[in-house]
Design an enzyme around this catalytic site. Sequence first.
Site, short mmCIF file in Angstrom:
data_model
loop_
_atom_site.label_atom_id
_atom_site.label_comp_id
_atom_site.label_asym_id
_atom_site.label_seq_id
_atom_site.Cartn_x
_atom_site.Cartn_y
_atom_site.Cartn_z
N ASP A 1 0.82 -1.22 0.00
CA ASP A 1 0.00 0.00 0.00
C ASP A 1 0.85 1.26 0.00
OD1 ASP A 1 0.87 -0.59 2.58
OD2 ASP A 1 -1.11 -1.13 3.29
N HIS B 1 -7.36 -4.87 10.10
CA HIS B 1 -7.08 -4.71 8.66
C HIS B 1 -5.81 -5.43 8.25
CE1 HIS B 1 -4.74 -0.63 9.30
NE2 HIS B 1 -3.88 -1.61 9.21
C1 F6R Z 1 1.45 -1.69 6.05
C2 F6R Z 1 0.16 -2.35 6.12
C3 F6R Z 1 -0.64 -2.36 7.36
C4 F6R Z 1 0.18 -2.64 8.62
C5 F6R Z 1 -0.70 -2.57 9.86
C6 F6R Z 1 0.10 -2.75 11.11
O1 F6R Z 1 2.00 -1.81 4.74
O2 F6R Z 1 -0.26 -2.85 5.14
O3 F6R Z 1 -1.66 -3.31 7.25
O4 F6R Z 1 0.77 -3.90 8.51
O5 F6R Z 1 -1.34 -1.33 9.89
O6 F6R Z 1 0.96 -1.65 11.28
P1 F6R Z 1 2.07 -1.64 12.41
O7 F6R Z 1 3.05 -2.70 12.04
O8 F6R Z 1 2.69 -0.28 12.33
O9 F6R Z 1 1.39 -1.91 13.69
#
Ligand code: F6R
Length: 241
Positions: free
Chosen positions: A67, A138
């Site tokens: 993304d 998500h």
């Molecule tokens: C990032 C992505 C998101 C993150 C998720 C967790 O490319 O696709 O789905 O993996 O928001 O984010 P963190 O690791 O910062 O808790």
Amino acid sequence: MKLIAVANYEEMSARAAEILLEQVCAKPDSVLGLATGSTPVGTYQNMVTAYERGEASFAQCRSVNLDEYVGLGSEDEASYHYFMWHNLFHHIDIRPENAYLPDGKNLDARDACTRYDQLVSDLGPIDLQVLGIGSNGHIAFNEPGDHFVADTHIVDLTDATIDDNQRFFQRREDVPTQAYTLGMRPILNARLALLLVTGAGKAEALHRSLTGPITSTVPASILQLHNNLIVIADEAALSKF
Ligand code: F6R
């Protein structure tokens, strides 16, 4: 599904990097699906260390990221382009032309999404897809909603995601409200999906995703349908099991 329970973030990162490096050694021209955020930073650090020790080369790999924020380009320190170059690509031998992210600067959403879908489909199935999970369940930026979306699309980020990601920006109002994200099709079609989960803040989302109904209100629950899913989760993330 295989669940690897580890003690903490460091162990999660080490195990995840091992699996990625095994993949690249077994198939040097692997298509790697990569994620951003706090979760994979340690994994990428371990990959860089392995590269510096001469244990792996990424020269033939292709990578596709999940993304990008709409409106942000590689010069913007909060963009996922910047994140990937800063945390991984600058430190390994992947060829710049083989490292792909959605074009956040292309404000024509239809064009940006169609181009990214074409690119992903031209590359063929992703060999190994790294995933984190949002505290709202998500994956990529497929936010909770009333249906799953198969292809790359533009999403309105939920308040919960904006709150979670505010830490990467100076002010909450600086967080973009939209993103381009891969849809569920390439994630489900990946030959191996590697879900990394750390910290108590993800415990509820992980529990619901793996044990609850498969529902678009908990997007990661669709991973129950994945043929080859490895979850690496630390003690805090597993505290609801
Ligand atoms: C990032 C992505 C998101 C993150 C998720 C967790 O490319 O696709 O789905 O993996 O928001 O984010 P963190 O690791 O910062 O808790």
